[in-house]
Structures are given as structure tokens and as C-alpha cells.
Design a protein around this motif. Structure first.
Motif: not given
Length: 159
Positions: A42-53, A77-84, A89-92
């Protein structure tokens, strides 16, 4: 699942997919490993930015899930979910996240405690934390385990 062949007919008898403590411990270990692979992807953007992923993460936290960070912050939970969700894709792509030394034990009544080391390397050296998680058995979760609570503590810097 159990099937029986009797008098020329096949009968389904049902059965649990996780029947022993050994199976459940192995499922908890897989859950810890897969969850952290999700974070890296997720952090690297390897996964697509979709609700399913993203559901691999968000749907597997209990509604009242809480995380205590290594700095002592209590995150609902809500803060963690929103932040994540915003961190996609924010990390190298070179970041590595892995776990070591996963230990699991039963707390009874469908609850499980796991401890493990989480390690990250963002290209500037390894940094680790000791994590403790409480799971509840949950058939709809990918490995049959729902995350209830996590507490993390920094490990001394790697050498």
C-alpha cells in the motif's frame, strides 16, 4: 470439509476449516505476515488505490479497534483507517517491511495473542518495533482472525 462416499453416492458432512489450535496459530501467523505485506504494498503503491484493495486492511479491524503507537499515542480505528488510506504510494518502492519471531497463544473463548517484531527499512537503516496484537476468531476475515488491539514499542536501533 469432510466428504464420504457411501453406496455409490457422495455425501457432504461439513466441518471446520480451522479445527485445532495448531491451525489457528498458523492462521494468526499468516495474518500478521500478510497484513504487513499489505502495508508495504500500500505504502509503495504496488496495490491499486481501490476500495477492494484497501478492504484487506479496513475490513479486518474490529469496529472498536485501537492501536498504541511506539510513541504512546492512542489511535482509534477511524484515525488509523483515514491516515493509512491517504498514505497510498507515499513511500519509495524500495521500502521493506517484514516481521520476525511471531509467537501466538490462545487466550481462550476465541481470542488469540500474538507478539512479533516488525522491521522496516526505508533505505536509511533498519528500524524495529515489538508488537502485541489481540485477535478474535472471525470466519469472514481472510485468515479467520479479526484485529482487536495492537500495542507497539520501539526496539533499540539495529546495528
Amino acid at each position: 470439509m469432510w466428504f464420504v462416499f457411501l453406496a455409490g453416492s457422495l455425501f457432504f458432512l461439513g466441518g471446520e476449516t480451522m479445527t485445532t489450535d495448531t491451525d489457528k496459530k498458523a492462521a494468526a501467523v499468516r495474518e500478521v505476515e500478510e497484513f504487513h505485506q499489505f502495508f508495504q504494498d500500500w505504502f509503495t503503491g504496488t496495490l491499486p488505490r481501490t476500495a477492494q484493495a484497501f478492504a484487506r486492511f479496513s475490513d479486518n479491524l474490529a469496529p472498536d479497534f485501537e492501536l498504541i503507537s511506539p510513541r504512546g499515542d492512542l489511535l482509534a480505528r477511524s484515525a488509523l483507517v483515514n491516515g493509512l488510506e491517504q498514505a497510498h504510494g507515499k513511500l519509495p518502492k524500495t521500502i521493506k517491511i517484514w516481521v520476525r519471531d511471531v509467537k501466538v497463544r490462545s487466550l481462550g473463548a476465541g481470542l488469540w495473542l500474538a507478539t512479533y517484531e516488525e522491521w522496516q527499512d526505508k533505505g536509511d537503516g533498519e528500524r524495529g518495533r515489538l508488537s502485541t496484537v489481540v485477535f478474535r476468531e472471525h470466519a469472514a476475515s481472510p485468515n479467520g482472525m479479526l484485529w482487536l488491539h495492537v500495542h507497539e514499542t520501539w526496539l533499540p536501533d539495529a546495528k
